[in-house]
Design an enzyme around this catalytic site. Structure first.
Site, PDB file in Angstrom:
ATOM      1  N   TRP A 193      24.053  14.258  42.907  1.00  0.00           N
ATOM      2  CA  TRP A 193      24.765  13.212  43.660  1.00  0.00           C
ATOM      3  C   TRP A 193      23.884  12.660  44.791  1.00  0.00           C
ATOM      4  O   TRP A 193      23.682  11.443  44.913  1.00  0.00           O
ATOM      5  CB  TRP A 193      26.073  13.791  44.208  1.00  0.00           C
ATOM      6  CG  TRP A 193      26.925  12.832  44.991  1.00  0.00           C
ATOM      7  CD1 TRP A 193      26.720  11.491  45.146  1.00  0.00           C
ATOM      8  CD2 TRP A 193      28.123  13.142  45.708  1.00  0.00           C
ATOM      9  NE1 TRP A 193      27.723  10.942  45.919  1.00  0.00           N
ATOM     10  CE2 TRP A 193      28.595  11.934  46.277  1.00  0.00           C
ATOM     11  CE3 TRP A 193      28.856  14.309  45.941  1.00  0.00           C
ATOM     12  CZ2 TRP A 193      29.750  11.868  47.055  1.00  0.00           C
ATOM     13  CZ3 TRP A 193      30.008  14.241  46.706  1.00  0.00           C
ATOM     14  CH2 TRP A 193      30.450  13.032  47.253  1.00  0.00           C
ATOM     15  N   TYR A 202      26.917   7.635  41.389  1.00  0.00           N
ATOM     16  CA  TYR A 202      26.017   8.202  42.398  1.00  0.00           C
ATOM     17  C   TYR A 202      24.870   7.221  42.658  1.00  0.00           C
ATOM     18  O   TYR A 202      23.911   7.130  41.892  1.00  0.00           O
ATOM     19  CB  TYR A 202      25.444   9.554  41.952  1.00  0.00           C
ATOM     20  CG  TYR A 202      26.478  10.645  41.717  1.00  0.00           C
ATOM     21  CD1 TYR A 202      27.751  10.564  42.270  1.00  0.00           C
ATOM     22  CD2 TYR A 202      26.178  11.758  40.943  1.00  0.00           C
ATOM     23  CE1 TYR A 202      28.697  11.562  42.051  1.00  0.00           C
ATOM     24  CE2 TYR A 202      27.124  12.765  40.728  1.00  0.00           C
ATOM     25  CZ  TYR A 202      28.379  12.655  41.281  1.00  0.00           C
ATOM     26  OH  TYR A 202      29.309  13.647  41.061  1.00  0.00           O
ATOM     27  N   TYR A 235      32.162  22.189  41.150  1.00  0.00           N
ATOM     28  CA  TYR A 235      31.300  21.349  41.996  1.00  0.00           C
ATOM     29  C   TYR A 235      31.444  21.692  43.479  1.00  0.00           C
ATOM     30  O   TYR A 235      32.432  22.282  43.886  1.00  0.00           O
ATOM     31  CB  TYR A 235      31.499  19.874  41.710  1.00  0.00           C
ATOM     32  CG  TYR A 235      32.729  19.140  42.212  1.00  0.00           C
ATOM     33  CD1 TYR A 235      32.943  18.864  43.554  1.00  0.00           C
ATOM     34  CD2 TYR A 235      33.642  18.622  41.300  1.00  0.00           C
ATOM     35  CE1 TYR A 235      34.037  18.132  43.984  1.00  0.00           C
ATOM     36  CE2 TYR A 235      34.759  17.886  41.715  1.00  0.00           C
ATOM     37  CZ  TYR A 235      34.944  17.644  43.062  1.00  0.00           C
ATOM     38  OH  TYR A 235      36.024  16.909  43.487  1.00  0.00           O
ATOM     39  N   ALA A 246      20.869  20.670  44.998  1.00  0.00           N
ATOM     40  CA  ALA A 246      19.596  20.792  45.726  1.00  0.00           C
ATOM     41  C   ALA A 246      18.909  19.434  45.815  1.00  0.00           C
ATOM     42  O   ALA A 246      19.014  18.619  44.906  1.00  0.00           O
ATOM     43  CB  ALA A 246      18.691  21.797  45.032  1.00  0.00           C
ATOM     44  N   ARG A 247      18.208  19.176  46.919  1.00  0.00           N
ATOM     45  CA  ARG A 247      17.530  17.879  47.086  1.00  0.00           C
ATOM     46  C   ARG A 247      16.029  18.017  47.155  1.00  0.00           C
ATOM     47  O   ARG A 247      15.328  17.028  47.216  1.00  0.00           O
ATOM     48  CB  ARG A 247      17.988  17.147  48.341  1.00  0.00           C
ATOM     49  CG  ARG A 247      19.164  17.709  48.999  1.00  0.00           C
ATOM     50  CD  ARG A 247      19.531  17.041  50.289  1.00  0.00           C
ATOM     51  NE  ARG A 247      19.515  15.608  50.211  1.00  0.00           N
ATOM     52  CZ  ARG A 247      20.067  14.806  51.120  1.00  0.00           C
ATOM     53  NH1 ARG A 247      20.659  15.319  52.165  1.00  0.00           N
ATOM     54  NH2 ARG A 247      20.001  13.521  50.997  1.00  0.00           N
TER      55      ARG A 247
HETATM   56  P1  NAP Z   1      26.846  21.254  47.296  1.00  0.00           P
HETATM   57  O1  NAP Z   1      26.061  21.647  46.118  1.00  0.00           O
HETATM   58  O2  NAP Z   1      27.927  22.146  47.760  1.00  0.00           O
HETATM   59  O3  NAP Z   1      25.904  20.991  48.556  1.00  0.00           O
HETATM   60  C1  NAP Z   1      24.753  20.191  48.442  1.00  0.00           C
HETATM   61  C2  NAP Z   1      24.002  20.139  49.748  1.00  0.00           C
HETATM   62  O4  NAP Z   1      23.730  21.440  50.240  1.00  0.00           O
HETATM   63  C3  NAP Z   1      22.647  19.515  49.544  1.00  0.00           C
HETATM   64  O5  NAP Z   1      22.728  18.116  49.547  1.00  0.00           O
HETATM   65  C4  NAP Z   1      21.828  20.090  50.681  1.00  0.00           C
HETATM   66  O6  NAP Z   1      22.093  19.273  51.820  1.00  0.00           O
HETATM   67  C5  NAP Z   1      22.458  21.468  50.865  1.00  0.00           C
HETATM   68  N1  NAP Z   1      21.655  22.517  50.207  1.00  0.00           N
HETATM   69  C6  NAP Z   1      21.419  22.700  48.891  1.00  0.00           C
HETATM   70  N2  NAP Z   1      20.638  23.772  48.669  1.00  0.00           N
HETATM   71  C7  NAP Z   1      20.350  24.277  49.879  1.00  0.00           C
HETATM   72  C8  NAP Z   1      19.563  25.365  50.324  1.00  0.00           C
HETATM   73  N3  NAP Z   1      18.903  26.161  49.481  1.00  0.00           N
HETATM   74  N4  NAP Z   1      19.497  25.601  51.657  1.00  0.00           N
HETATM   75  C9  NAP Z   1      20.159  24.807  52.542  1.00  0.00           C
HETATM   76  N5  NAP Z   1      20.898  23.750  52.180  1.00  0.00           N
HETATM   77  C10 NAP Z   1      20.990  23.485  50.874  1.00  0.00           C
HETATM   78  O7  NAP Z   1      27.515  19.821  47.143  1.00  0.00           O
HETATM   79  P2  NAP Z   1      27.478  18.650  46.102  1.00  0.00           P
HETATM   80  O8  NAP Z   1      26.101  18.114  45.897  1.00  0.00           O
HETATM   81  O9  NAP Z   1      28.554  17.735  46.531  1.00  0.00           O
HETATM   82  O10 NAP Z   1      27.958  19.323  44.763  1.00  0.00           O
HETATM   83  C11 NAP Z   1      27.069  19.686  43.745  1.00  0.00           C
HETATM   84  C12 NAP Z   1      27.151  18.696  42.597  1.00  0.00           C
HETATM   85  O11 NAP Z   1      28.489  18.682  42.062  1.00  0.00           O
HETATM   86  C13 NAP Z   1      26.901  17.220  42.958  1.00  0.00           C
HETATM   87  O12 NAP Z   1      25.529  16.942  43.143  1.00  0.00           O
HETATM   88  C14 NAP Z   1      27.504  16.544  41.747  1.00  0.00           C
HETATM   89  O13 NAP Z   1      26.655  16.652  40.637  1.00  0.00           O
HETATM   90  C15 NAP Z   1      28.777  17.390  41.542  1.00  0.00           C
HETATM   91  N6  NAP Z   1      29.947  16.825  42.215  1.00  0.00           N
HETATM   92  C16 NAP Z   1      30.938  16.307  41.442  1.00  0.00           C
HETATM   93  C17 NAP Z   1      32.063  15.747  42.002  1.00  0.00           C
HETATM   94  C18 NAP Z   1      33.142  15.208  41.097  1.00  0.00           C
HETATM   95  O14 NAP Z   1      34.055  14.526  41.560  1.00  0.00           O
HETATM   96  N7  NAP Z   1      33.087  15.496  39.830  1.00  0.00           N
HETATM   97  C19 NAP Z   1      32.225  15.711  43.400  1.00  0.00           C
HETATM   98  C20 NAP Z   1      31.210  16.280  44.180  1.00  0.00           C
HETATM   99  C21 NAP Z   1      30.082  16.840  43.584  1.00  0.00           C
HETATM  100  P3  NAP Z   1      21.067  19.099  53.034  1.00  0.00           P
HETATM  101  O15 NAP Z   1      19.694  19.343  52.509  1.00  0.00           O
HETATM  102  O16 NAP Z   1      21.271  17.721  53.511  1.00  0.00           O
HETATM  103  O17 NAP Z   1      21.549  20.104  54.021  1.00  0.00           O
END
Ligand code: NAP
Length: 330
Positions: free
Chosen positions: A23, A59, A205, A283-284
């Site tokens: 995302w 996205y 997610y 992850a970014r």
């Molecule tokens: P998440 O995985 O809970 O959090 C992602 C954020 O956490 C990253 O942008 C990064 O932000 C931080 N992060 C990741 N790995 C890290 C690490 N090793 N150490 C420190 N910070 C870290 O949230 P999400 O991206 O919303 O959810 C994951 C995926 O689920 C999405 O990318 C998408 O594919 C899917 N999703 C689907 C829906 C839906 O409606 N179906 C909704 C939301 C998400 P920073 O680097 O900025 O801190």
């Protein structure tokens, strides 16, 4: 080595129980992004053995899919992945709304295939339920795409148990994608029991709750520009302090009992709910994936689940879910 995988008869490649969420790579709602870094992250994930990559047209209004397509086109990576994307959110002038009509789906699938540089989508998911179109019509539209070979497995996201039941009356359902993490557990009342009973693959997610469960979040962290965490009620006081206190105690529990990081513990907490559970992790950059392996090869006990519940009861006085992310209905 990532050994924990889930098989799906429709998809030739086994699905690793951690998937890369893309995302933020769309460049919108997460304070900006760097495409080269995104491509490097996707390629690193695949090279490290992660097969599941999750994206969506909305996205970055096509941008995340384009970046994923570009990353996977290099080095034969497409054939090593399970490519999951979504359909049925429409956008105009930067505003998003739901549209699950067969006409919209027919148009979107071609756009996604082009952006992803592929001839098939492994998991095709309705992004959000659209109350203005009967679920059965939407399910039939995806079934037609499956019969044409454009999509392999059929999925939904943000659907209730009742909506999944309606879907299953006309088409197979292989996956469901709800929000799920230690802090966001609304699905435990009926969506999760339904999914586990029907052996659906659950792509959870927000697995690390937008960074709150990463073990690296602090009050000092400042968010920039359009980052959704500027408006996320969990990241605003007084709740932020409550969630950070909970994260501290959870990290201590993970370290004291397993010598593991909070992030690995938070992923394990999802996976050990059932054998069809998978966690999407956004992850970014490549280093954010360093802890992937740490999440495998061990298991939580019933005592750990009870300890987590105890920590949440002690720290979170005003719990709030992820509802702020829901796009408007038409
Ligand atoms: P998440 O995985 O809970 O959090 C992602 C954020 O956490 C990253 O942008 C990064 O932000 C931080 N992060 C990741 N790995 C890290 C690490 N090793 N150490 C420190 N910070 C870290 O949230 P999400 O991206 O919303 O959810 C994951 C995926 O689920 C999405 O990318 C998408 O594919 C899917 N999703 C689907 C829906 C839906 O409606 N179906 C909704 C939301 C998400 P920073 O680097 O900025 O801190």
């Amino acid at each position: 080595m990532i050994t924990e995988k889930i098989s799906c008869d429709e998809i030739p490649t086994p699905i690793t129980r951690i998937g890369l969420g893309t995302w933020a790579m769309g460049g919108a709602m997460w304070g900006g992004t760097d495409d080269l870094e995104s491509i490097e992250t996707i390629q690193h994930a695949v090279d490290a053995g992660i097969t599941l990559i999750d994206t969506a047209p909305v996205y970055g209004f096509g941008h995340s899919e384009e970046v994923v397509g570009q990353a996977l086109a290099e080095g034969g990576r497409r054939d090593k992945t399970v490519l999951a994307t979504k359909v049925a959110l429409e956008w105009a002038d930067g505003k998003v709304h739901r549209n699950s009509s067969p006409k919209r789906i027919r148009k979107e699938v071609e756009d996604s295939l082009r952006r992803l540089r592929t001839d098939r989508i492994d998991i095709y998911q309705i992004h959000w339920p659209d109350s203005s179109v009967p679920i059965e019509e939407t399910a039939e539209a995806l079934l037609r795409l499956q019969r044409e070979g454009k999509v392999l497995a059929l999925g939904v996201s943000n659907f209730s148990a009742q909506q999944m039941e309606a879907w299953s009356s006309v088409a197979p359902l292989h996956t469901t994608q709800p929000p799920y993490n230690i802090f966001e557990r609304e699905i435990e009342s009926d969506i999760l029991p339904y999914a586990l009973e029907h052996k659906l693959i659950v792509l959870s997610y927000g697995a690390i709750c937008r960074g709150l469960l990463s073990g690296k979040m602090s009050r000092a962290r400042k968010f920039q520009g359009d980052d959704l965490r500027l408006k996320d009620p969990k990241f605003l006081e007084p709740r932020l302090s409550q969630y950070l206190s909970a994260a501290d105690l959870l990290a201590q529990h993970a370290q004291a009992n397993y010598g593991k990081s909070l992030l690995a513990f938070a992923i394990r907490w999802i996976l050990d709910r059932g054998e069809t559970m998978a966690a999407l992790w956004g992850a970014r950059n490549p280093s954010q994936l360093d802890e992937v392996e740490e999440a495998f090869g061990w298991k939580l006990s019933a005592d750990d689940y009870a300890a987590v519940d105890g920590i949440l009861r002690k720290t979170i006085r005003d719990p709030v879910g992820p509802e702020f992310m829901a796009p408007p209905v038409r």
